[in-house]
Scaffold this motif. Structure first.
Motif, PDB file in Angstrom:
ATOM      1  N   TYR A 150      30.589  34.291  37.169  1.00  0.00           N
ATOM      2  CA  TYR A 150      31.425  34.104  38.098  1.00  0.00           C
ATOM      3  C   TYR A 150      32.376  32.994  37.507  1.00  0.00           C
ATOM      4  O   TYR A 150      32.240  32.586  36.613  1.00  0.00           O
ATOM      5  CB  TYR A 150      30.716  33.488  39.521  1.00  0.00           C
ATOM      6  CG  TYR A 150      29.970  31.870  39.216  1.00  0.00           C
ATOM      7  CD1 TYR A 150      28.512  32.173  39.140  1.00  0.00           C
ATOM      8  CD2 TYR A 150      30.611  30.808  39.202  1.00  0.00           C
ATOM      9  CE1 TYR A 150      27.857  31.106  39.070  1.00  0.00           C
ATOM     10  CE2 TYR A 150      29.854  29.668  38.862  1.00  0.00           C
ATOM     11  CZ  TYR A 150      28.287  30.058  38.794  1.00  0.00           C
ATOM     12  OH  TYR A 150      27.830  28.913  38.643  1.00  0.00           O
ATOM     13  N   ASP A 151      33.480  33.138  38.138  1.00  0.00           N
ATOM     14  CA  ASP A 151      34.816  32.347  37.785  1.00  0.00           C
ATOM     15  C   ASP A 151      35.510  31.624  39.192  1.00  0.00           C
ATOM     16  O   ASP A 151      36.359  32.520  39.416  1.00  0.00           O
ATOM     17  CB  ASP A 151      35.787  32.857  36.740  1.00  0.00           C
ATOM     18  CG  ASP A 151      36.747  31.910  36.265  1.00  0.00           C
ATOM     19  OD1 ASP A 151      36.704  30.894  36.605  1.00  0.00           O
ATOM     20  OD2 ASP A 151      37.937  32.551  35.927  1.00  0.00           O
TER      21      ASP A 151
ATOM     22  N   GLU B  34      39.206  35.193  47.802  1.00  0.00           N
ATOM     23  CA  GLU B  34      39.585  36.520  46.824  1.00  0.00           C
ATOM     24  C   GLU B  34      40.951  36.292  46.208  1.00  0.00           C
ATOM     25  O   GLU B  34      41.058  37.231  45.429  1.00  0.00           O
ATOM     26  CB  GLU B  34      39.417  37.642  47.679  1.00  0.00           C
ATOM     27  CG  GLU B  34      38.143  37.974  48.380  1.00  0.00           C
ATOM     28  CD  GLU B  34      37.578  39.342  48.621  1.00  0.00           C
ATOM     29  OE1 GLU B  34      38.435  40.123  48.487  1.00  0.00           O
ATOM     30  OE2 GLU B  34      36.488  39.625  48.984  1.00  0.00           O
ATOM     31  N   GLU B  35      41.606  35.376  46.501  1.00  0.00           N
ATOM     32  CA  GLU B  35      42.916  35.147  45.696  1.00  0.00           C
ATOM     33  C   GLU B  35      42.873  34.328  44.365  1.00  0.00           C
ATOM     34  O   GLU B  35      43.562  34.488  43.848  1.00  0.00           O
ATOM     35  CB  GLU B  35      43.908  34.748  46.553  1.00  0.00           C
ATOM     36  CG  GLU B  35      44.557  36.077  47.291  1.00  0.00           C
ATOM     37  CD  GLU B  35      45.423  35.768  48.763  1.00  0.00           C
ATOM     38  OE1 GLU B  35      46.018  34.471  48.666  1.00  0.00           O
ATOM     39  OE2 GLU B  35      45.577  36.557  49.711  1.00  0.00           O
TER      40      GLU B  35
ATOM     41  N   CYS C 152      34.282  37.293  40.605  1.00  0.00           N
ATOM     42  CA  CYS C 152      32.750  37.403  40.250  1.00  0.00           C
ATOM     43  C   CYS C 152      32.549  39.070  39.468  1.00  0.00           C
ATOM     44  O   CYS C 152      33.154  39.802  40.051  1.00  0.00           O
ATOM     45  CB  CYS C 152      31.979  37.430  41.472  1.00  0.00           C
ATOM     46  SG  CYS C 152      31.823  35.969  42.348  1.00  0.00           S
ATOM     47  N   LEU C 153      32.048  38.875  38.470  1.00  0.00           N
ATOM     48  CA  LEU C 153      32.026  40.091  37.571  1.00  0.00           C
ATOM     49  C   LEU C 153      30.519  40.596  37.516  1.00  0.00           C
ATOM     50  O   LEU C 153      29.508  39.437  37.434  1.00  0.00           O
ATOM     51  CB  LEU C 153      32.501  39.766  36.357  1.00  0.00           C
ATOM     52  CG  LEU C 153      32.708  41.061  35.285  1.00  0.00           C
ATOM     53  CD1 LEU C 153      33.796  41.787  35.830  1.00  0.00           C
ATOM     54  CD2 LEU C 153      33.108  40.239  34.136  1.00  0.00           C
ATOM     55  N   PHE C 154      30.064  41.624  37.763  1.00  0.00           N
ATOM     56  CA  PHE C 154      28.754  42.174  37.817  1.00  0.00           C
ATOM     57  C   PHE C 154      28.651  43.183  36.851  1.00  0.00           C
ATOM     58  O   PHE C 154      29.416  44.195  37.001  1.00  0.00           O
ATOM     59  CB  PHE C 154      28.270  42.620  39.303  1.00  0.00           C
ATOM     60  CG  PHE C 154      28.583  41.917  40.582  1.00  0.00           C
ATOM     61  CD1 PHE C 154      27.308  41.210  40.980  1.00  0.00           C
ATOM     62  CD2 PHE C 154      29.546  41.753  41.119  1.00  0.00           C
ATOM     63  CE1 PHE C 154      27.468  40.256  42.041  1.00  0.00           C
ATOM     64  CE2 PHE C 154      29.586  40.933  42.196  1.00  0.00           C
ATOM     65  CZ  PHE C 154      28.778  40.275  42.569  1.00  0.00           C
TER      66      PHE C 154
ATOM     67  N   GLU D 209      31.222  45.859  38.140  1.00  0.00           N
ATOM     68  CA  GLU D 209      31.918  45.589  39.357  1.00  0.00           C
ATOM     69  C   GLU D 209      32.542  44.217  39.425  1.00  0.00           C
ATOM     70  O   GLU D 209      31.955  43.375  38.651  1.00  0.00           O
ATOM     71  CB  GLU D 209      30.947  45.685  40.393  1.00  0.00           C
ATOM     72  CG  GLU D 209      30.663  47.131  40.842  1.00  0.00           C
ATOM     73  CD  GLU D 209      29.881  47.212  42.393  1.00  0.00           C
ATOM     74  OE1 GLU D 209      30.567  47.605  43.323  1.00  0.00           O
ATOM     75  OE2 GLU D 209      28.642  47.316  42.217  1.00  0.00           O
ATOM     76  N   SER D 210      33.610  44.021  40.202  1.00  0.00           N
ATOM     77  CA  SER D 210      34.041  42.698  40.404  1.00  0.00           C
ATOM     78  C   SER D 210      34.118  42.453  41.861  1.00  0.00           C
ATOM     79  O   SER D 210      34.722  43.334  42.735  1.00  0.00           O
ATOM     80  CB  SER D 210      35.265  42.586  39.541  1.00  0.00           C
ATOM     81  OG  SER D 210      36.217  43.304  39.751  1.00  0.00           O
ATOM     82  N   LEU D 211      34.155  41.146  42.105  1.00  0.00           N
ATOM     83  CA  LEU D 211      34.694  40.750  43.455  1.00  0.00           C
ATOM     84  C   LEU D 211      35.823  39.588  43.440  1.00  0.00           C
ATOM     85  O   LEU D 211      35.880  38.840  42.153  1.00  0.00           O
ATOM     86  CB  LEU D 211      33.710  39.917  44.434  1.00  0.00           C
ATOM     87  CG  LEU D 211      32.324  40.657  44.789  1.00  0.00           C
ATOM     88  CD1 LEU D 211      31.337  39.704  45.365  1.00  0.00           C
ATOM     89  CD2 LEU D 211      32.760  41.700  45.576  1.00  0.00           C
TER      90      LEU D 211
END
Lengths: 87, 87
Positions: free
Chosen positions: A7-8, A55-56, A60-62, B74-76
């Protein structure tokens, strides 16, 4: 399935994100968690994170894998990981 | 092989680490790079990073996979990735 989450997010929201993520995954390093997770919990995790992040601003990268066997995890420098560490 | 690199280094050294890592991998998100890499280049990358980081303060985490096919990414939130972005 096995998930790596990186996450960032804005520091204001780091604690919230971390709290949600740690319900399902193990902390490995600053901004990185990983673990075995069911499809259902993975969906829950994404929903919960979506409710917490902006969200702006945040991301988060999965990475998801069908098997737990990623061939290797290596590290350089200090080992920060560990389930019990609180950052 | 496919590599995901997540680094957590002192801001003083972020640029150096990023510069080394971008020689071999593509930037995806703050502190995350990934890409296809040969065994030889992977060894080079690790050596170069080792020369740049402070092993008592910084850490670099590598996930390596024999195949390029990680089942999903995937990303959020905002998409920060992109080869051409400079952070």
């Amino acid at each position: 399935m096995f998930v790596i989450l990186v996450y960032d997010v804005n520091t204001k929201r780091v604690n919230k994100v971390l709290k949600k993520a740690r319900k399902y995954l193990n902390w490995v390093q600053n901004s990185v968690l990983e673990g075995e997770i069911s499809e259902a919990n993975y969906r829950k995790l994404k929903m919960e994170l979506q409710n917490v992040i902006n969200e702006e601003e945040d991301s988060c990268l999965f990475y998801t894998f069908r098997t737990t066997k990623y061939s290797q995890r290596e590290s350089l420098g200090i080992k920060k990981g560990g389930d019990d560490m609180i950052i």
